[in-house]
Design an enzyme around this catalytic site. Structure first.
Site, PDB file in Angstrom:
ATOM      1  N   GLY A 109      45.036  42.846  83.447  1.00  0.00           N
ATOM      2  CA  GLY A 109      44.883  41.477  83.935  1.00  0.00           C
ATOM      3  C   GLY A 109      43.443  40.998  83.791  1.00  0.00           C
ATOM      4  N   TYR A 110      43.195  39.836  84.358  1.00  0.00           N
ATOM      5  CA  TYR A 110      41.889  39.167  84.174  1.00  0.00           C
ATOM      6  C   TYR A 110      40.733  40.035  84.697  1.00  0.00           C
ATOM      7  CZ  TYR A 110      38.247  35.640  85.064  1.00  0.00           C
ATOM      8  OH  TYR A 110      37.062  34.948  85.128  1.00  0.00           O
ATOM      9  N   ASP A 140      50.244  49.037  84.387  1.00  0.00           N
ATOM     10  CA  ASP A 140      50.455  47.581  84.467  1.00  0.00           C
ATOM     11  C   ASP A 140      51.873  47.303  83.996  1.00  0.00           C
ATOM     12  OD1 ASP A 140      50.287  44.678  83.918  1.00  0.00           O
ATOM     13  OD2 ASP A 140      48.137  44.954  84.178  1.00  0.00           O
ATOM     14  N   ASN A 181      51.836  39.667  84.292  1.00  0.00           N
ATOM     15  CA  ASN A 181      50.916  38.539  84.083  1.00  0.00           C
ATOM     16  C   ASN A 181      49.789  38.947  83.134  1.00  0.00           C
ATOM     17  OD1 ASN A 181      50.145  35.842  84.605  1.00  0.00           O
ATOM     18  ND2 ASN A 181      48.585  36.539  86.060  1.00  0.00           N
ATOM     19  N   LYS A 208      49.159  36.572  92.713  1.00  0.00           N
ATOM     20  CA  LYS A 208      47.984  35.905  93.283  1.00  0.00           C
ATOM     21  C   LYS A 208      48.064  34.383  93.345  1.00  0.00           C
ATOM     22  CE  LYS A 208      45.650  35.381  88.906  1.00  0.00           C
ATOM     23  NZ  LYS A 208      44.424  35.314  88.147  1.00  0.00           N
ATOM     24  N   SER A 221      40.438  39.332  99.082  1.00  0.00           N
ATOM     25  CA  SER A 221      40.057  37.978  98.712  1.00  0.00           C
ATOM     26  C   SER A 221      39.347  37.293  99.875  1.00  0.00           C
ATOM     27  CB  SER A 221      41.332  37.198  98.371  1.00  0.00           C
ATOM     28  OG  SER A 221      41.054  35.828  98.225  1.00  0.00           O
ATOM     29  N   TYR A 236      50.001  34.426 100.559  1.00  0.00           N
ATOM     30  CA  TYR A 236      49.195  35.308  99.699  1.00  0.00           C
ATOM     31  C   TYR A 236      48.071  35.960 100.526  1.00  0.00           C
ATOM     32  CZ  TYR A 236      45.473  36.560  96.475  1.00  0.00           C
ATOM     33  OH  TYR A 236      44.461  37.234  95.833  1.00  0.00           O
ATOM     34  N   LYS A 254      47.203  40.080 101.658  1.00  0.00           N
ATOM     35  CA  LYS A 254      45.913  40.783 101.512  1.00  0.00           C
ATOM     36  C   LYS A 254      45.461  41.325 102.868  1.00  0.00           C
ATOM     37  CE  LYS A 254      45.265  40.292  97.124  1.00  0.00           C
ATOM     38  NZ  LYS A 254      45.349  41.467  96.256  1.00  0.00           N
ATOM     39  N   PHE A 285      35.090  36.342  95.929  1.00  0.00           N
ATOM     40  CA  PHE A 285      35.045  34.892  96.083  1.00  0.00           C
ATOM     41  C   PHE A 285      35.742  34.287  94.839  1.00  0.00           C
ATOM     42  CE2 PHE A 285      33.224  33.972 100.175  1.00  0.00           C
ATOM     43  CZ  PHE A 285      33.140  35.279 100.624  1.00  0.00           C
ATOM     44  N   ASN A 309      44.025  27.256  89.066  1.00  0.00           N
ATOM     45  CA  ASN A 309      42.613  27.295  89.476  1.00  0.00           C
ATOM     46  C   ASN A 309      41.753  26.368  88.620  1.00  0.00           C
ATOM     47  OD1 ASN A 309      43.550  30.561  89.909  1.00  0.00           O
ATOM     48  ND2 ASN A 309      42.797  29.387  91.634  1.00  0.00           N
TER      49      ASN A 309
HETATM   50  P1  NAD Z   1      45.994  39.057  87.114  1.00  0.00           P
HETATM   51  O1  NAD Z   1      47.326  38.482  87.400  1.00  0.00           O
HETATM   52  O2  NAD Z   1      45.299  38.642  85.872  1.00  0.00           O
HETATM   53  O3  NAD Z   1      46.087  40.657  87.138  1.00  0.00           O
HETATM   54  C1  NAD Z   1      47.030  41.355  87.905  1.00  0.00           C
HETATM   55  C2  NAD Z   1      47.661  42.403  86.999  1.00  0.00           C
HETATM   56  O4  NAD Z   1      48.621  43.124  87.752  1.00  0.00           O
HETATM   57  C3  NAD Z   1      48.406  41.788  85.800  1.00  0.00           C
HETATM   58  O5  NAD Z   1      48.015  42.453  84.624  1.00  0.00           O
HETATM   59  C4  NAD Z   1      49.889  42.025  86.118  1.00  0.00           C
HETATM   60  O6  NAD Z   1      50.652  42.198  84.937  1.00  0.00           O
HETATM   61  C5  NAD Z   1      49.806  43.272  86.966  1.00  0.00           C
HETATM   62  N1  NAD Z   1      50.925  43.439  87.902  1.00  0.00           N
HETATM   63  C6  NAD Z   1      51.469  42.497  88.710  1.00  0.00           C
HETATM   64  N2  NAD Z   1      52.466  43.045  89.451  1.00  0.00           N
HETATM   65  C7  NAD Z   1      52.532  44.349  89.103  1.00  0.00           C
HETATM   66  C8  NAD Z   1      53.353  45.426  89.509  1.00  0.00           C
HETATM   67  N3  NAD Z   1      54.324  45.258  90.431  1.00  0.00           N
HETATM   68  N4  NAD Z   1      53.155  46.645  88.956  1.00  0.00           N
HETATM   69  C9  NAD Z   1      52.207  46.823  88.001  1.00  0.00           C
HETATM   70  N5  NAD Z   1      51.404  45.824  87.575  1.00  0.00           N
HETATM   71  C10 NAD Z   1      51.557  44.607  88.112  1.00  0.00           C
HETATM   72  O7  NAD Z   1      45.075  38.753  88.392  1.00  0.00           O
HETATM   73  P2  NAD Z   1      43.513  38.946  88.585  1.00  0.00           P
HETATM   74  O8  NAD Z   1      42.902  37.603  88.699  1.00  0.00           O
HETATM   75  O9  NAD Z   1      42.968  39.904  87.612  1.00  0.00           O
HETATM   76  O10 NAD Z   1      43.512  39.572  90.042  1.00  0.00           O
HETATM   77  C11 NAD Z   1      43.485  40.962  90.246  1.00  0.00           C
HETATM   78  C12 NAD Z   1      43.541  41.240  91.731  1.00  0.00           C
HETATM   79  O11 NAD Z   1      42.450  40.589  92.383  1.00  0.00           O
HETATM   80  C13 NAD Z   1      44.816  40.732  92.407  1.00  0.00           C
HETATM   81  O12 NAD Z   1      45.203  41.674  93.385  1.00  0.00           O
HETATM   82  C14 NAD Z   1      44.363  39.452  93.073  1.00  0.00           C
HETATM   83  O13 NAD Z   1      45.128  39.155  94.215  1.00  0.00           O
HETATM   84  C15 NAD Z   1      42.935  39.782  93.440  1.00  0.00           C
HETATM   85  N6  NAD Z   1      42.071  38.595  93.553  1.00  0.00           N
HETATM   86  C16 NAD Z   1      41.982  37.718  92.507  1.00  0.00           C
HETATM   87  C17 NAD Z   1      41.189  36.590  92.624  1.00  0.00           C
HETATM   88  C18 NAD Z   1      41.107  35.575  91.516  1.00  0.00           C
HETATM   89  O14 NAD Z   1      40.704  34.441  91.791  1.00  0.00           O
HETATM   90  N7  NAD Z   1      41.437  35.908  90.286  1.00  0.00           N
HETATM   91  C19 NAD Z   1      40.456  36.376  93.801  1.00  0.00           C
HETATM   92  C20 NAD Z   1      40.558  37.305  94.841  1.00  0.00           C
HETATM   93  C21 NAD Z   1      41.374  38.418  94.701  1.00  0.00           C
HETATM   94  C1  WQD Z   2      38.417  25.574  93.527  1.00  0.00           C
HETATM   95  C2  WQD Z   2      38.105  24.126  93.879  1.00  0.00           C
HETATM   96  C3  WQD Z   2      40.032  22.857  94.573  1.00  0.00           C
HETATM   97  C4  WQD Z   2      42.110  22.983  90.719  1.00  0.00           C
HETATM   98  C5  WQD Z   2      41.937  30.291  94.932  1.00  0.00           C
HETATM   99  C6  WQD Z   2      42.764  31.095  95.901  1.00  0.00           C
HETATM  100  C7  WQD Z   2      41.980  32.268  96.393  1.00  0.00           C
HETATM  101  C8  WQD Z   2      41.405  33.075  95.236  1.00  0.00           C
HETATM  102  C9  WQD Z   2      40.682  32.222  94.257  1.00  0.00           C
HETATM  103  C10 WQD Z   2      42.892  34.864  94.715  1.00  0.00           C
HETATM  104  C11 WQD Z   2      38.827  23.633  95.137  1.00  0.00           C
HETATM  105  C12 WQD Z   2      39.457  22.317  93.282  1.00  0.00           C
HETATM  106  C13 WQD Z   2      41.199  23.144  91.748  1.00  0.00           C
HETATM  107  C14 WQD Z   2      42.281  21.688  90.157  1.00  0.00           C
HETATM  108  C15 WQD Z   2      40.593  20.852  91.672  1.00  0.00           C
HETATM  109  N1  WQD Z   2      42.432  33.719  94.478  1.00  0.00           N
HETATM  110  N2  WQD Z   2      40.457  22.102  92.209  1.00  0.00           N
HETATM  111  N3  WQD Z   2      41.504  20.668  90.660  1.00  0.00           N
HETATM  112  O1  WQD Z   2      41.352  27.383  95.940  1.00  0.00           O
HETATM  113  O2  WQD Z   2      38.968  28.230  96.111  1.00  0.00           O
HETATM  114  O3  WQD Z   2      40.787  29.802  95.597  1.00  0.00           O
HETATM  115  O4  WQD Z   2      41.518  31.129  93.854  1.00  0.00           O
HETATM  116  O5  WQD Z   2      42.621  35.583  95.626  1.00  0.00           O
HETATM  117  O6  WQD Z   2      42.832  33.023  97.163  1.00  0.00           O
HETATM  118  O7  WQD Z   2      43.117  30.273  96.990  1.00  0.00           O
HETATM  119  O8  WQD Z   2      40.115  28.185  93.862  1.00  0.00           O
HETATM  120  O9  WQD Z   2      39.914  27.382  91.550  1.00  0.00           O
HETATM  121  O10 WQD Z   2      42.000  26.823  92.864  1.00  0.00           O
HETATM  122  O11 WQD Z   2      39.834  25.728  93.475  1.00  0.00           O
HETATM  123  O12 WQD Z   2      39.929  19.896  92.073  1.00  0.00           O
HETATM  124  O13 WQD Z   2      43.099  21.465  89.258  1.00  0.00           O
HETATM  125  O14 WQD Z   2      38.559  23.292  92.811  1.00  0.00           O
HETATM  126  O15 WQD Z   2      40.470  21.822  95.399  1.00  0.00           O
HETATM  127  O16 WQD Z   2      37.957  22.749  95.795  1.00  0.00           O
HETATM  128  P1  WQD Z   2      40.328  28.300  95.478  1.00  0.00           P
HETATM  129  P2  WQD Z   2      40.534  27.064  92.853  1.00  0.00           P
END
Ligand code: NAD
Ligand code: WQD
Length: 339
Positions: free
Chosen positions: A10-11, A31, A35, A84, A124, A148, A152, A178, A199
């Protein structure tokens, strides 16, 4: 040391695999590709010039976990796998509890059986919720406002319980991310959301390459410096390096420790749009739209605990985040799906 990385294609996981391989760790990825794309695997190996082991499978498959923890002699686990999307979690709460909570329970139980007790968890900043003062400190009140975030929080509690007995030999780092944005500077790996991005950053990037028409800015009447929402954006490479530092920290420490991984700086939506134009030369068309339900006006991290205990802080500023996002998106307008 051999590390199991769940969700490693993933990302955030893919960038972390690159940094782990560069730091000399051996990496095994589990994985289910829910996603992510297999193409990321080749790209990680291309950047790192090292190979990793990949198993396609689900974290909820206890038999699979038992055999892979044993076969690969895993010593630590970084747990990214999960769902997520905040809106999807509201629609399908049982799915989110199944994958994020039950999946973590299956994984931790398998680790317990195998005697593997070093664990890094992707949490998160969303766990803090509306009541905490900003900047958020690790001791700020926790009160998530969506499904969500609840999942967490529940896993964080599970981990605290696991580490609570006096004779617990678990070493656990809870990392509260963050807002991760950016991509690897090679332009080979980056964020590749399916469908319309939830996002801000991937939405801007897709408007910039012409895949989407216009950005909606959710709310311009917040009590922030320009009325739009303020967030603590963190370069995904800095975030990935935080995981390497967490593993090094856990090698010397038992018990559980919670860390904010953020920069400590907040940027508004309009600031991001304007800075993106300066970096890319592309003016992203936008319109103001109503506030998005559940959004907070402003939050950012107090990140000094990670510096004090792990020697980690962000190194890459907003310009790097935007330039690397643009580099990835320009080179891969359709993400990994072109392969
Ligand atoms: P992502 O979706 O890109 O990566 C998640 C990966 O997990 C994917 O490759 C998906 O295929 C895999 N996956 C999902 N369900 C699975 C399962 N049941 N078994 C095996 N693999 C599985 O997301 P990301 O942005 O890389 O986020 C990674 C982690 O960080 C997540 O737990 C997410 O909640 C957390 N997180 C992300 C953000 C963000 O903004 N990206 C912020 C805070 C926390
Ligand atoms: C950022 C800002 C929106 C989209 C989320 C999850 C959080 C974490 C990170 C996983 C906000 C504004 C957004 C758009 C906009 N993920 N916005 N137009 O909401 O801070 O956090 O992602 O853990 O749990 O809630 O991030 O990128 O969605 O938004 O104006 O099309 O951009 O209102 O102010 P957020 P975001």
């Amino acid at each position: 040391m051999r590390v199991l990385v769940t969700g490693g294609l993933g990302y955030i996981g893919s960038h972390t695999c690159v940094e782990l391989l560069a730091a000399g760790f051996d990496v095994v990825v589990l994985d289910n590709l829910a996603n992510s794309a297999l193409a990321a695997l080749d790209r990680i190996e291309q950047i790192a010039q090292r190979s990793l082991a990949f198993i396609e499978g689900d974290i909820r498959d206890a038999d699979l976990l038992d055999s892979l923890l044993d076969d690969y002699e895993i010593e630590a686990v970084i747990h990214f796998a999960g769902l997520k999307a905040v809106g999807e979690g509201q629609q399908q709460p049982m799915l989110y509890h199944d994958v994020n909570v039950a999946g973590s329970h299956v994984l931790l139980s398998a680790m317990e059986r195998a005697g593997v007790n070093c664990f890094v968890f992707s949490s998160s900043a969303t766990v803090y919720g509306a009541e905490a003062d900003i900047p958020y400190v690790e001791t700020s009140p926790v009160n998530p406002s969506n499904v969500y975030g609840n999942t967490k929080r529940i896993v964080e509690m599970m981990l605290a319980d696991l580490c609570q007995p006096n004779d617990s030999d678990w070493s656990v780092a809870v990392l509260r991310y963050f807002n991760p944005i950016g991509a690897h500077p090679s332009g080979l790996i980056g964020e590749d959301p399916r469908g319309i991005p939830n996002n801000l950053m991937p939405y801007i990037a897709k408007v910039a390459v012409g895949e989407l028409q216009e950005l909606s800015v959710f709310g311009n009447d917040y009590s922030t410096r320009d009325g739009t929402g303020v967030r603590d954006y963190i370069h995904v490479v800095d975030l990935a390096k935080g995981h390497v530092e967490a593993l090094k920290f856990l090698a010397k420490k038992q018990g559980i420790e919670v860390f904010n991984l953020g920069s400590g700086n907040g940027y508004s939506v309009l600031e991001l749009i304007n800075a993106f134009k300066d970096i890319s030369g592309v003016a992203v068309p936008y319109k103001f739209a109503p506030r998005r339900a559940g959004d907070l006006p402003e939050f950012y991290a107090e990140p000094s605990k990670a510096l004090q205990l792990m020697g980690w802080k962000t190194e890459l500023d907003l310009n790097h985040m935007l330039a690397d996002t643009w580099h990835w998106q320009k080179n891969n307008p359709k993400g990994y799906s072109a392969e």
